[in-house]
Scaffold this motif. Structure first.
Motif, PDB file in Angstrom:
ATOM      1  N   LEU A  38     -37.758 -39.970  70.872  1.00 19.61           N
ATOM      2  CA  LEU A  38     -36.785 -40.717  70.055  1.00 19.61           C
ATOM      3  C   LEU A  38     -36.277 -39.852  68.911  1.00 19.61           C
ATOM      4  N   SER A  39     -37.225 -39.126  68.248  1.00 16.60           N
ATOM      5  CA  SER A  39     -36.791 -38.317  67.108  1.00 16.60           C
ATOM      6  C   SER A  39     -35.919 -37.155  67.585  1.00 16.60           C
ATOM      7  N   ASN A  41     -33.889 -37.404  70.108  1.00 11.79           N
ATOM      8  CA  ASN A  41     -32.574 -38.025  70.332  1.00 11.79           C
ATOM      9  C   ASN A  41     -31.837 -38.193  69.016  1.00 11.79           C
ATOM     10  N   ALA A  42     -32.573 -38.648  67.982  1.00  8.43           N
ATOM     11  CA  ALA A  42     -31.955 -38.860  66.671  1.00  8.43           C
ATOM     12  C   ALA A  42     -31.450 -37.537  66.115  1.00  8.43           C
ATOM     13  N   ALA A  43     -32.268 -36.490  66.296  1.00  5.44           N
ATOM     14  CA  ALA A  43     -31.873 -35.166  65.794  1.00  5.44           C
ATOM     15  C   ALA A  43     -30.617 -34.684  66.520  1.00  5.44           C
ATOM     16  N   ALA A  45     -28.342 -36.629  67.859  1.00  6.30           N
ATOM     17  CA  ALA A  45     -27.213 -37.437  67.370  1.00  6.30           C
ATOM     18  C   ALA A  45     -26.725 -36.910  66.027  1.00  6.30           C
ATOM     19  N   GLU A  46     -27.700 -36.522  65.169  1.00  6.62           N
ATOM     20  CA  GLU A  46     -27.327 -35.970  63.865  1.00  6.62           C
ATOM     21  C   GLU A  46     -26.556 -34.667  64.021  1.00  6.62           C
TER      22      GLU A  46
END
Ligand code: MN
Length: 191
Positions: A38-39, A41-43, A45-46
Motif C-alpha cells: 500500500l505504501s 502504491n501511495a509513493a 501516486a505521489e
C-alpha cells in the motif's frame, strides 16, 4: 540410491501443531507485506502527482502592491503579496511597509506568526508586555493566539515579511485599535 532390500523410510506427516505454526508465520509475513504494498502504491501516486507539479517563479512586479484597509490598520500601510496559501500548504507571506506612526490593530493569529524585519525600525507589543523596538534583521516569533500588534515607530518607517497560516480561512482575528496612549509608550529608538 535405494538399495534392493532396504525399506524406504516412511513419509512423516507433520504434526498439526507445526502446520499451524507455518500457517501463522505465512499469514504474518503477508500482513507485513500488505502495508508495504500500500505504501509503495501511495509513493507511486505521489511520484505521479509530483511529475505533474512544477516549480513556479513568481516574478517581481507580477503581484501588485495594495493599501491595507483602515478596518484593521492605523495610518498608511502598504502590502506587497509574496505567496498565497495553496492547498495543502496553509502558509502565506506578505511584505508589509508601515509609514511612520502606522501600525496594525490588536490581533491574534490561530497558529502564530513570524515577522522578519527587512528594512527600517519598527515596534511590536504583546498584550500586557512592553513595547519593543524591532530593526532590520530581527525576527519576531509570535505564538498562536497571543494578542499583539506591530508597526512603524513614530518617526521611522518599517518593512517586515509576515508569515502566517490560514485555519478555516482565517489568518488573523482582529480586535480594537492600538490607542495613541498605548502607542506612545514606545521606548526611544536610540536606547
Ligand atoms: Mn500579527
Amino acid at each position: 540410491m535405494i538399495r534392493a532390500g532396504t525399506k524406504p523410510l516412511p513419509l512423516r506427516t507433520p504434526p498439526m501443531e507445526l502446520i499451524m505454526k507455518k500457517f501463522a508465520a505465512c499469514a504474518l509475513s503477508l500482513s507485513l507485506l500488505a502495508p508495504l504494498c500500500l505504501s509503495q502504491n501511495a509513493a507511486a501516486a505521489e511520484q505521479d502527482a509530483a511529475a505533474d507539479a512544477h516549480q513556479v517563479v513568481l516574478k517581481a512586479g507580477s503581484q501588485p502592491s495594495r493599501k491595507a484597509g483602515p478596518k484593521n490598520f492605523t495610518g498608511s500601510v502598504r502590502v506587497d503579496p509574496l505567496f498565497r496559501a495553496e492547498a495543502p500548504v496553509r502558509t502565506y507571506a506578505t511584505s508589509v511597509t508601515f509609514e511612520p506612526g502606522a501600525r496594525t490593530f490588536w490581533h491574534v493569529h490561530p497558529t502564530g506568526q513570524r515577522l522578519i524585519v527587512t528594512a527600517g525600525v519598527g515596534l511590536t507589543q504583546e498584550w500586557g508586555g512592553p513595547v519593543q523596538v524591532i530593526r532590520a534583521g530581527d525576527v519576531v516569533v509570535c505564538p498562536p493566539d497571543v494578542k499583539h500588534w506591530h508597526g512603524a515607530s513614530a518617526s521611522t518607517s518599517v518593512t517586515h515579511i509576515a508569515i502566517s497560516e490560514y485555519v478555516k480561512d482565517m489568518g488573523a482575528r482582529w480586535m480594537e485599535e492600538v490607542s495613541e496612549e498605548q502607542y506612545a509608550k514606545a521606548p526611544a529608538l536610540t536606547d
